[in-house]
Structures are given as structure tokens and as C-alpha cells.
Scaffold this motif. Structure first.
Motif, short mmCIF file in Angstrom:
data_model
loop_
_atom_site.label_atom_id
_atom_site.label_comp_id
_atom_site.label_asym_id
_atom_site.label_seq_id
_atom_site.Cartn_x
_atom_site.Cartn_y
_atom_site.Cartn_z
N LEU A 164 -6.93 98.49 50.42
CA LEU A 164 -7.04 99.46 51.51
C LEU A 164 -5.94 99.10 52.49
CD1 LEU A 164 -10.08 100.90 53.26
CD2 LEU A 164 -8.28 99.93 54.65
N ILE A 165 -5.03 100.04 52.73
CA ILE A 165 -3.87 99.75 53.58
C ILE A 165 -3.71 100.85 54.62
CG2 ILE A 165 -2.32 100.85 51.90
CD1 ILE A 165 -0.16 98.82 52.88
N LEU A 166 -3.47 100.43 55.87
CA LEU A 166 -3.18 101.39 56.94
C LEU A 166 -1.76 101.92 56.73
CD1 LEU A 166 -4.60 99.69 60.17
CD2 LEU A 166 -5.69 101.34 58.66
N THR A 167 -1.64 103.23 56.59
CA THR A 167 -0.32 103.83 56.34
C THR A 167 0.24 104.49 57.58
OG1 THR A 167 -1.42 105.83 55.54
CG2 THR A 167 -0.76 104.18 53.89
N GLY A 168 -0.53 104.56 58.64
CA GLY A 168 -0.08 105.16 59.90
C GLY A 168 -1.10 104.84 60.98
N TYR A 169 -0.93 105.43 62.14
CA TYR A 169 -1.85 105.15 63.26
C TYR A 169 -3.21 105.80 63.05
CZ TYR A 169 2.10 103.25 65.76
OH TYR A 169 3.17 102.49 66.12
N ARG A 170 -3.29 106.81 62.19
CA ARG A 170 -4.55 107.50 61.96
C ARG A 170 -4.87 107.68 60.47
NH1 ARG A 170 -2.34 109.91 66.55
NH2 ARG A 170 -3.73 109.86 68.32
N THR A 171 -4.09 107.06 59.62
CA THR A 171 -4.27 107.25 58.17
C THR A 171 -4.33 105.92 57.43
OG1 THR A 171 -1.89 107.40 57.82
CG2 THR A 171 -3.05 109.47 58.19
N TYR A 172 -5.05 105.94 56.31
CA TYR A 172 -5.07 104.79 55.41
C TYR A 172 -5.35 105.27 53.99
CZ TYR A 172 -10.16 105.00 56.18
OH TYR A 172 -11.46 105.41 56.28
N ASP A 173 -4.95 104.44 53.02
CA ASP A 173 -5.13 104.74 51.61
C ASP A 173 -5.96 103.65 50.95
OD1 ASP A 173 -3.47 106.96 51.78
OD2 ASP A 173 -1.68 105.88 51.10
N VAL A 174 -6.69 104.06 49.92
CA VAL A 174 -7.33 103.11 49.02
C VAL A 174 -6.64 103.32 47.69
CG1 VAL A 174 -9.46 102.46 47.85
CG2 VAL A 174 -9.55 103.23 50.23
N LYS A 175 -6.05 102.23 47.17
CA LYS A 175 -5.31 102.39 45.91
C LYS A 175 -5.58 101.24 44.96
CE LYS A 175 -0.94 100.68 47.79
NZ LYS A 175 0.47 101.00 47.96
N VAL A 176 -5.59 101.58 43.68
CA VAL A 176 -5.75 100.60 42.61
C VAL A 176 -4.38 100.04 42.30
CG1 VAL A 176 -6.45 100.25 40.22
CG2 VAL A 176 -7.72 101.86 41.66
N LEU A 177 -4.26 98.71 42.34
CA LEU A 177 -2.99 98.05 42.03
C LEU A 177 -2.94 97.85 40.52
CD1 LEU A 177 -2.96 95.46 44.96
CD2 LEU A 177 -1.94 97.73 44.89
N ASP A 178 -2.46 98.88 39.84
CA ASP A 178 -2.51 98.91 38.38
C ASP A 178 -1.24 98.39 37.71
OD1 ASP A 178 -0.85 100.96 39.12
OD2 ASP A 178 -1.97 102.55 38.12
N GLY A 179 -0.41 97.69 38.43
CA GLY A 179 0.81 97.15 37.84
C GLY A 179 2.04 97.99 38.11
N THR A 180 1.85 99.24 38.52
CA THR A 180 3.00 100.07 38.88
C THR A 180 3.41 99.73 40.30
OG1 THR A 180 1.62 101.88 39.70
CG2 THR A 180 2.23 101.95 37.37
N ALA A 181 4.61 100.13 40.67
CA ALA A 181 5.13 99.79 42.00
C ALA A 181 4.28 100.40 43.12
CB ALA A 181 6.57 100.25 42.13
N ALA A 182 3.85 101.65 42.95
CA ALA A 182 3.12 102.33 44.02
C ALA A 182 1.62 102.15 43.91
CB ALA A 182 3.46 103.82 44.00
N GLY A 183 1.11 101.88 42.73
CA GLY A 183 -0.33 101.83 42.55
C GLY A 183 -0.89 103.24 42.45
N LYS A 184 -2.17 103.34 42.11
CA LYS A 184 -2.81 104.65 41.95
C LYS A 184 -3.71 104.90 43.16
CE LYS A 184 -6.32 105.13 39.21
NZ LYS A 184 -7.21 105.20 38.05
N ILE A 185 -3.34 105.87 44.00
CA ILE A 185 -4.14 106.19 45.19
C ILE A 185 -5.40 106.92 44.76
CG2 ILE A 185 -4.22 107.48 47.36
CD1 ILE A 185 -1.21 106.96 47.63
#
Length: 153
Positions: free
Chosen positions: A73-94
Motif C-alpha cells: 500500500l503506497i501513497l501516490t499523492g496527497y489524497r491518493t494511494y494504491d494497493v498493488k501486488v508485487l508480482d516481479g514486474t517493475a510496476a506491480g499489479k494494482i
């Protein structure tokens, strides 16, 4: 009683003085209650934002166990955040993107911070704290190493 103030039989109603008195009293009550109501609404918006984030932290933890892979779970902005699976790709799967919206006026912090759960649902590094602020009101949640969420508000 003088003749000009006698009520005519069958007529009922309020005098202008009575109506003005009621309007003034309603205005005074509103003037006393409005500042507290505004502060209460700010507090509620911050608490709702933290409750939503706490729910998403639990979701991220469950996803980590379900997927058998780290989930962040990462804060991507002042009002936004993502939950992503770190599946080995650079970006992960949101798997979830949350935007609290401009209307809420709530700011999340610290910017760019994140928590990562391993495949057992445990934090990969220590504990983490997220903060939400609106005006002068601040609330925070702390995630313990075993993934428990503690609300401080």
C-alpha cells in the motif's frame, strides 16, 4: 385592554413582534452551534478517511496471503494511494486505487510512504504510521509488525 389591541373573534395568528423574536432566537442558536458543527464535520471527514485507509490496509494484508506474494500500500499523492501486488514486474499489479477526492479536503501523509506485507501477512519492515489532516485536526493509524491497525483519533 385598549380597543386597538383587541382580538377579533375567530381571528388567530402571530404578531410581528412574536415572529421577530423567534427569528432572532433561531439566529442566536445557529450562531452558537455553527462553529462546533463545522469542526465536527472536519473531524468526521478525517476519521472516515482513516477508516477507509485502515480497511484498505486489511485488504492489502489479505491479498498478500491470498496471492502468496508481497502486497504494497503506497501513497501516490496527497489524497491518493494504491494497493498493488508485487508480482516481479517493475510496476506491480494494482488491485485497488483509492482517491479521497478534492471535496473531502483531507491530506494524507507522509507523502510517498508505504507498507509492504509478505505472503504470511506480516510487515516486511518494522511498523508504519499514516496521517490524515484537515484544517487543525489530525488523525493517524499505525500498523504493527504483525499487521494490526491501531487508530489514534
Amino acid at each position: 385592554m385598549s380597543p386597538q389591541f383587541r382580538r377579533v373573534a375567530g381571528r388567530s395568528g402571530y404578531t410581528l413582534i412574536e415572529l421577530i423574536t423567534v427569528v432572532v432566537l433561531v439566529g442566536v442558536v445557529y450562531a452558537l452551534a455553527a462553529p462546533r458543527l463545522t469542526g465536527y464535520m472536519s473531524n468526521q471527514k478525517v476519521q472516515r478517511a482513516m477508516d477507509r485507509m485502515a480497511s484498505d490496509v486489511g485488504f492489502a494484508r489479505i491479498q498478500a496471503v491470498r496471492e502468496g506474494q508481497p502486497v504494497q500500500l503506497i501513497l501516490t499523492g496527497y489524497r491518493t494511494y494504491d494497493v498493488k501486488v508485487l508480482d516481479g514486474t517493475a510496476a506491480g499489479k494494482i488491485v485497488r486505487n483509492t482517491d479521497l477526492g478534492m471535496a473531502s479536503g483531507v491530506t494524507l501523509g507522509p507523502s510517498g510512504s508505504s507498507v509492504t506485507f509478505d505472503s504470511r501477512g506480516l510487515l516486511t519492515a518494522g511498523s508504519a504510521t499514516f496521517t490524515a489532516t484537515r484544517g487543525s485536526y489530525t488523525a493517524q493509524i499505525t500498523i504493527t509488525p504483525i499487521g494490526r491497525v491501531r487508530r489514534d483519533y
